[in-house]
Design an enzyme around this catalytic site. Structure first.
Site, PDB file in Angstrom:
ATOM      1  N   ASP A 135      10.497  10.620   2.580  1.00 53.31           N
ATOM      2  CA  ASP A 135       9.691   9.906   1.605  1.00 53.31           C
ATOM      3  C   ASP A 135      10.225  10.288   0.233  1.00 53.31           C
ATOM      4  OD1 ASP A 135       6.904   8.711   0.687  1.00 53.31           O
ATOM      5  OD2 ASP A 135       7.229  10.561  -0.426  1.00 53.31           O
ATOM      6  N   ASN A 146      -2.547   4.930  -5.820  1.00 53.93           N
ATOM      7  CA  ASN A 146      -1.354   4.482  -5.120  1.00 53.93           C
ATOM      8  C   ASN A 146      -1.719   3.577  -3.942  1.00 53.93           C
ATOM      9  OD1 ASN A 146       1.308   4.237  -4.345  1.00 53.93           O
ATOM     10  ND2 ASN A 146       1.342   6.181  -3.227  1.00 53.93           N
ATOM     11  N   HIS A 172       8.478  -6.261   0.911  1.00 58.93           N
ATOM     12  CA  HIS A 172       7.382  -5.948   1.827  1.00 58.93           C
ATOM     13  C   HIS A 172       7.305  -6.937   2.961  1.00 58.93           C
ATOM     14  CE1 HIS A 172       6.236  -3.831  -1.790  1.00 58.93           C
ATOM     15  NE2 HIS A 172       5.735  -2.960  -0.948  1.00 58.93           N
ATOM     16  N   LYS A 231      -2.149   2.291  12.187  1.00 53.90           N
ATOM     17  CA  LYS A 231      -0.760   1.876  11.930  1.00 53.90           C
ATOM     18  C   LYS A 231      -0.066   1.525  13.240  1.00 53.90           C
ATOM     19  CE  LYS A 231       3.613   3.802  10.235  1.00 53.90           C
ATOM     20  NZ  LYS A 231       3.843   3.028   9.003  1.00 53.90           N
TER      21      LYS A 231
END
Ligand code: GLN
Ligand code: ZN
Length: 767
Positions: A504, A126, A707, A19
């Site tokens: 979250d 997910n 996104h 990431k």
């Protein structure tokens, strides 16, 4: 000797290295070579880890910079024209397809403005894959511009002295999971099979040349209800693929029951099959009966989707049963699916309670599990491991942490009246209209606003004790105020507080509920560079005190516009956690429903009377096959939502939100929410809009892709709304983005929302 294998390993790195480097690359802070060398480092680390653990069959090409399905699209040249005209480097084409790209012109490069391809949930997980998008002009070929990823990675491992088994998604699944592009809506992707097979064949031949002995070809669609025409494709397709010029093929299915499609794969010229027995142990007899004499059976028994320790005694008994049927040399002990869906390493958890930690097994620990099970099946002495495992399993079974009699008593009170609103929607609507007096095309957002670096820094400081609770609250309130003022300024109608206090949407609730455990580093890839850290349901769930009231009440206190309270629904809380495997999901969802019911009522009492209960995971939880399990699921999923939301007054407006899936309106009717918002910006099919026009309650069809950093213009919004209005009634039309804005920056958020609101205003005058 019984062999061990895994189907894939998490690619993100134990400290989210992938990431960090990917996002730095996107921000222009590091170059492409840094990105690629970090990728190489991660792969090498993972292979060595598996080798050292003693795993016999180690996968390669399970790595990806974004998504393994998207990788195939790049490799097979399934790249819509709109991505090729800017002469981007292959990795940038990949990212542009994955997340869109908008870039101003420079002296040497032209301006770029292109939306992302559609992204959807990978089966009932997910994880999201980028949907292959085909058109009449798609020309399959091996796109060697970026090398040949499966071959290159195979050789990369080989250079480290590690023999691997490359993994690729098989041709029928690849096509079936794809869709036709806007310009070719009449195209049925499966009709392209004959064209794509030679390219697969070419790739396999190159793998063979490179030295690969075996490949793992995933055909996960074999656990779906497949139309006869699709089933019928397998025999010829695999006949065409297999042969002495390609590696041996192990055909893998996972996430479910293959039996209804067994006739489609029986007799295929492959060297073996992999099945998911963690999920469906009952399929053993029938799949074994379908095996050819020499075909191997990969026994997926270590759960690739959850974090509980494998019960060695049960799993060993299962493996023994398989061996009894086909013999030791034809059985491989494996994970049920790729380990992509589990956190990397339990060793990274320093804060977990030792008792509970002993019940878990993450990806790295699962390597040991397949190895121990294989050794045990081979007759090697692993008695120490077996004894320790038996101890952990027993400790969990007997623990008082898992049961709460009060919760169980309350659960017994759940009935129809507890889960039904006072009057039907048609009667609630007028009182809501009077109360809120919203204009036509009411505008709202899905909840979160940009989670800035500043927010993360302050949250971190607070967690570390460097900020007092008061200081942190003050900081959060300031953030809320910024979000509220901005929304007022651009004229949004139903406001949100922006969710700055939430790390979250599931974890935040999990942390405040009893019955949950958390990791500090248990990240799992959700899509691209977005990872989540699912909390773990360890016991009966209850809510000790209000979870969200303070922030919502503060937000409402500084504005006259309606403020939407924001909760995560029971099904999503469950689906995006690691659930218990010792009680049913229904029970867990209803317990969560009851906990949320109290929260909804506390919000209402505090004057927050528009309340959104998000259920983005409801579709992903749908059992993959139709039948009783699916209809039961739809019942309890809807009921747990209604348990949470039905205790309110008629003029309290319940919203819900869904995203990232092909939602069927029939699946959400039973939730009886007053307003729902759905992801919609990437749906091109007019029939899909049509399906929703008959939906009785009000709907916001998401108008832009959150996104992507790309900013749609006002005109673009207007033409999109016009298009929808051809089939969708104006009086039920809410205007909102596809989803929350937490992953976006402020700049694009401001611009996109302003344009969206302006477009809504444009239509108000007309109706
Ligand atoms: N309210 C949540 C948000 O805006 C919903 C997120 C989601 O649906 N994934 O972030
Ligand atoms: Zn969403």
């Amino acid at each position: 000797m019984v062999q061990s294998s895994i189907l894939g390993f998490p690619r993100i790195g134990g400290q989210r290295e992938l990431k960090k480097v990917t996002e730095s690359y996107w921000q222009g802070k590091v170059g492409v070579n840094d990105l690629l060398s970090k990728g190489k480092e991660l792969r090498s680390h993972n292979w060595k880890l598996q080798k050292e653990a003693g795993v016999d069959v180690i996968p390669s090409n399970d790595f990806s910079y974004y998504d393994q399905v998207l990788d195939l699209s790049l490799l097979f040249n399934v790249i819509p024209d709109r991505y090729t005209k800017f002469e981007l480097a292959p990795i940038d084409v990949l990212f542009a397809m994955g997340r869109g790209l908008q870039r101003k012109a420079t002296d040497s490069t032209p301006a770029v403005d292109v939306t992302a391809l559609e992204m959807v949930k990978w089966f009932d997980s997910n994880y999201h894959y980028v949907r292959p998008t085909f058109s009449h002009s798609t020309e399959f070929k091996l796109n060697t511009e970026a090398g040949l990823k499966p071959v290159d990675e195979y050789l990369e491992a080989k250079a480290l002295g590690i023999e691997t088994r490359p993994v690729i998604v098989g041709p029928i699944s690849y096509l079936y999971l794809g869709k036709a592009d806007k310009d070719s809506l009449d195209l049925d992707p499966i009709s392209l099979l004959d064209k794509i097979l030679p390219v697969y064949k070419q790739l396999l031949a190159k793998l063979k040349e490179a030295g690969a002995k075996e490949v793992q070809i995933d055909e996960p669609i074999l656990v779906l209800d497949l139309p006869k025409e699709i089933q019928a494709k397998y025999a010829d397709a695999y006949k065409a693929l297999a042969g002495s010029d390609v590696p041996e093929i192990v055909l893998a299915t996972y996430f479910g029951d293959v039996r209804p499609n067994l006739s489609a794969i029986k007799g295929l010229p492959v060297s073996g099959f992999h099945f998911d027995f963690a999920r469906v142990p009952e399929q053993l007899d029938e799949v074994v009966a379908a095996l050819g004499d020499k075909q191997t059976l990969s026994v997926g028994i270590v759960d690739g989707r959850n974090i509980w320790k494998t019960d060695y005694s049960k799993a060993s008994a299962f493996v023994a049963k398989a061996i009894e049927k086909v013999g030791k040399d034809r059985v491989v002990v494996s994970t049920s699916s790729s380990l992509l869906h589990t956190p990397v390493d339990l060793q990274n958890e320093k804060k977990l309670d030792a008792t509970i930690k002993d019940w878990f097994s993450f990806a790295t620990q699962k390597l040991d599990e397949v190895v121990v099970l294989a050794k045990n099946a081979s007759g090697e002495d692993v008695s120490k491991e077996l004894a320790a495992n038996a101890q952990s399993i027993k400790s969990r079974q007997e623990s008082s942490i898992t049961t709460n009699p009060k919760v169980q008593e309350r659960l017994a009170t759940v009935n129809e009246s507890l889960s039904t609103r006072k009057v039907p929607f048609a009667e609630r609507l007028p009182s809501q209209q009077t109360k809120y007096n919203l204009p036509l095309f009411p505008t709202t957002t899905i909840g979160s606003f940009p989670q800035t670096k500043d927010i993360r820094i302050n949250r971190n400081k607070y967690t570390k004790g460097e900020l007092t609770a008061e200081q942190y609250e003050e900081f959060i309130n300031k953030e809320i105020e910024t979000v509220v003022r901005f929304q007022e300024e651009i004229g949004l109608d139903v406001l949100v507080h922006g969710e700055p206090e939430r790390n979250d949407m599931v974890q935040y609730f999990g942390e405040q509920l009893e019955g949950y455990a958390f990791t500090t580093n248990g990240w799992v890839q959700s899509y691209g560079s977005r990872y989540v850290r699912p909390p773990i349901v360890v016991g009966d769930v209850s809510r000790p005190k209000a979870m969200t009231v303070k922030e919502s009440v503060y937000a409402q206190s500084i504005t006259d516009k309606p403020m939407k309270g924001m909760l995560t629904g029971p099904v999503t809380c469950l689906r995006w956690s690691f659930p218990r495997d010792d009680v049913s999901q229904k029970v867990q969802a209803l317990q969560l429903g009851l906990a949320l019911r109290d929260e909804v009522q506390d919000l209402e009492k505090a004057g927050i009377t528009v309340i959104q209960v998000d259920e983005p995971a409801i579709r992903e939880g749908l059992p993959l096959r139709s039948g009783k399990e699916r209809s039961d699921y739809l019942n309890w999923a809807a009921q747990s939502f209604r348990v949470a939301t039905s205790g309110v007054e008629n003029d309290t407006q319940i919203h819900s939100h869904f995203c990232y899936s092909d939602l069927d309106p029939n699946h959400i009717k039973a939730l009886d929410a007053d307003v729902v918002s759905i992801e919609f910006s990437k749906k091109d099919d007019a029939n899909y809009i049509q399906e929703f026009s008959n939906y009785p309650n009000h709907i916001g069809l998401g108008l832009f892709d959150i996104h992507s950093p790309r900013i749609p213009s006002k005109e673009e919004f207007i033409s999109r709304i016009e298009e929808i209005l051809k089939v969708y009634p104006a009086n039920k039309f809410w205007v909102n983005p596809d989803c929350g804005l937490k992953t976006r920056g402020w700049e694009e958020t401001k611009a996109s929302l302003t344009n969206m609101v302006d477009a809504a205003k444009h239509f108000r005058g007309k109706y």
